[in-house]
Enzyme design. Sequence first.
Site, mmCIF file in Angstrom:
data_model
loop_
_atom_site.group_PDB
_atom_site.id
_atom_site.type_symbol
_atom_site.label_atom_id
_atom_site.label_comp_id
_atom_site.label_asym_id
_atom_site.label_seq_id
_atom_site.Cartn_x
_atom_site.Cartn_y
_atom_site.Cartn_z
ATOM 1 N N GLY A 112 0.703 -1.323 -0.045
ATOM 2 C CA GLY A 112 0.166 -0.095 -0.279
ATOM 3 C C GLY A 112 0.679 1.297 0.030
ATOM 4 O O GLY A 112 1.871 1.301 -0.399
ATOM 5 N N ASP B 295 11.755 1.539 15.333
ATOM 6 C CA ASP B 295 12.409 2.158 14.298
ATOM 7 C C ASP B 295 12.644 3.701 14.384
ATOM 8 O O ASP B 295 11.700 4.346 14.248
ATOM 9 C CB ASP B 295 11.182 1.731 13.533
ATOM 10 C CG ASP B 295 12.793 3.075 11.865
ATOM 11 O OD1 ASP B 295 13.615 3.060 12.495
ATOM 12 O OD2 ASP B 295 11.615 2.863 11.158
ATOM 13 N N VAL C 286 1.123 5.494 1.246
ATOM 14 C CA VAL C 286 0.951 6.861 2.355
ATOM 15 C C VAL C 286 0.716 8.058 1.986
ATOM 16 O O VAL C 286 1.769 7.783 1.361
ATOM 17 C CB VAL C 286 1.442 6.610 4.025
ATOM 18 C CG1 VAL C 286 1.162 7.376 4.786
ATOM 19 C CG2 VAL C 286 1.981 4.817 4.418
#
Length: 911
Positions: free
Chosen positions: A620, A764, A622
């Site tokens: 997908g 992260d 963002v």
Amino acid sequence: MGTGTLSSLLLLLLLVTIGDADMKGHFDPAKCRYALGMQDRTIPDSDISVSSSWSDSTAARHSRLESSDGDGAWCPAGPVFPKEEEYLQVDLRRLHLVALVGTQGRHAGGLGKEFSRSYRLRYSRDGRRWMDWKDRWGQEVISGNEDPGGVVLKDLGPPMVARLVRFYPRADRVMSVCLRVELYGCLWRDGLLSYTAPVGQTMQLSEVMVHLNDSTYDGYTAGGLQYGGLGQLADGVVGLDDFRQSQELRVWPGYDYVGWSNQSFPTGYVEMEFEFDRLRTFQTMQVHCNNMHTLGARLPGGVECRFKRGPAMAWEGEPVRHALGGSLGDPRARAISVPLGGHVGRFLQCRFLFAGPWLLFSEISFISDVVNDSSDTFPPAPWWPPGPPPTNFSSLELEPRGQQPVAKAEGSPTAILIGCLVAIILLLLLIIALMLWRLHWRRLLSKAERRVLEEELTVHLSVPGDTILINNRPGPREPPPYQEPRPRGTPPHSAPCVPNGSALLLSNPAYRLLLATYARPPRGPGPPTPAWAKPTNTQACSGDYMEPEKPGAPLLPPPPQNSVPHYAEADIVTLQGVTGGNTYAVPALPPGAVGDGPPRVDFPRSRLRFKEKLGEGQFGEVHLCEVEDPQDLVSSDFPISVHKGHPLLVAVKILRPDATKNARNDFLKEVKIMSRLKDPNIIRLLGVCVQDDPLCMITDYMENGDLNQFLSARQLENKATQGLSGDTESDQGPTISYPMLLHVGAQIASGMRYLATLNFVHRDLATRNCLVGENFTIKIADFGMSRNLYAGDYYRVQGRAVLPIRWMAWECILMGKFTTASDVWAFGVTLWEVLMLCRSQPFGQLTDEQVIENAGEFFRDQGRQVYLSRPPACPQTLYELMLRCWSREPEQRPPFAQLHRFLADDALNTV
């Protein structure tokens, strides 16, 4: 009208008619673009070979364009960088003109990510001599794919006449590549293997130098002669009437023609020889010539041709002669037809007589028929097994067997037997050495004061989808949306079995960088195993994934205070998010903990107005969107705050409609998890769109973008005592004060403190994953990995996944252990970034491999590890706190509550 005039007109009409008819004899490469059989399997598997393959599921037979067999493509066993020796070979069985090639990476239904951005081609007409394909400007490298699924077609200019074609994938660094291919062209009916001719010459005109050389010739050049190859005289490109012009773009004057001056040939002719693949009956030779006689180019005065059937035979009988006379009339270029009278041969020698200062040819072709005489037929080329083609052919005997000739080397059976025995002995010695090495390693581990269980040492370069060991057991796993090709020897559709952690440690390619000396386990007494901790899972090698247990009691009953380490490790599950790897590692939830479905907070999709794409991944994208009329949405259902006159920016994670079922399940799980996060320093889930495709989740986005870009555009104020007043302007641009930097760090610590209370592990944490809002409000996000802007911050592990190794604790890199303590390590690096105003990448002076080696130095603990240097604006006390974040022992790192308290209350007192 006089008889002479009528005769001249008839002659001119005849010449034009003959010229047009003869042009039809030259093949047109634009019409020679048929698929040659990789995709439709006309080319059998036996005619596709490779230098090596990663496993049987990525073998040569899986290299067909648009095929999804096996693991979806051919993948070589080793890296193609820097030697570029791995290749895929296609045997077309007969000579073909290849005008176009198509390439594709490994998509595997969305599971693969490997492709080759560029490649080289080599080809052979006989299996013995290999030529590098080059374009018309001498370049060998062909641009390839930009994604694993798309097909990229490349015209070959010039086309190549070949029977065997090899694809050599390229890379600019050590990485995995995979390839699927198709060849396009047509059968080379001319049968011409090579021609021999004098080297083309240069014509000096008053205004320009005209280079009449054969620039694409793929044979040899010696002593002013070109031999053993094909070039521009057989590429199908017919020259223009004005030889100074060209059919091609960006080439020099005279490019389309090969020419010779009569001053260089005292014999009065140019002699050429032609070699064919087999015995043929020749009807006609067609030569396209230039006749721009005003500049010295004339048609030949005549042609003489002789024939022979074999290379060692003499030329047969009288030559065939055809007089032309060299026309001074029509200056247009034309094809002349030379009748060859049905003579039989495999070699032709033709002499073209000068009728003027220059002879200029652009194309030579033949009309002939193959003689069905097996005794005189040129044998087909031998097929060479994968590996470099042999260079000494004196000892090779060609033995046709069925439809596949093979090269049989003469050799003693005794020598072959001895070679096999030596290879077996060496293999046994290698196995014994590895066993001794492994035994020695286990002894070292067993003697250590702190025992590191083998099952705990899942030591490989951990990727976001890997098992994370919590309380010495793997968390429940979902099938990962990205799968690397199966290891060699693993049958299709079986899960690879991990025998134990030590074996992984010793066999990990990246860890070979680290074992310069034997490492030892961490020092210090280990905590006692909590009584409520479940035993290590002994079924880790089963073909199924573990499902989370369904406890009736709370998930993690509180143990006695003195029985747990400083950092408790929780059962977690890892999700593969929209962009291929969600950063959060979150607690495994019992059924019903957050409801059976996604929160029913349906965001009106029509209110979202696209502004830009922030990033993308495997499943997908963002998007940055603006919400139209946000004031109408202010309610208890949507936790948004709207300032009058300010647009409301949101980040929208969009799942592609064609995403796999696992990806959709992970998406809905991520929605559930995100709905639990309610903290002023963590991005919030505002709503979802799950009624129809594409599925979307809408989260906060801050108007000032990410912290990395925000700080890198600012200068540090000289006054260290500046209050929390925010940005100011200076001659050098916006500035930021040291107290404000501490305020930024305190907010990050506050958000991480909240995640730690939930046993969430971010994995992260970095400035690229922090967003900056109004009044320096910081919110921690998770989609920095998807942004191309920060691709350099991630290290790709053998083509599988990307890791932020410069922010990762040593135990994350080497053992795949992600805990709150490893987030503390990343926080220390993030705080270093903040105090450096994001001017430098952490460990910017080290390569990725050196960063991994430095992690090994932490593991060995011999005093050679390298730390990040103290930022100029950082007091020594604060730097010492950062060094504690990078302690070797996870339990010695400060908790986030202590870090937040220091940055919020005490740090200013240390200035």
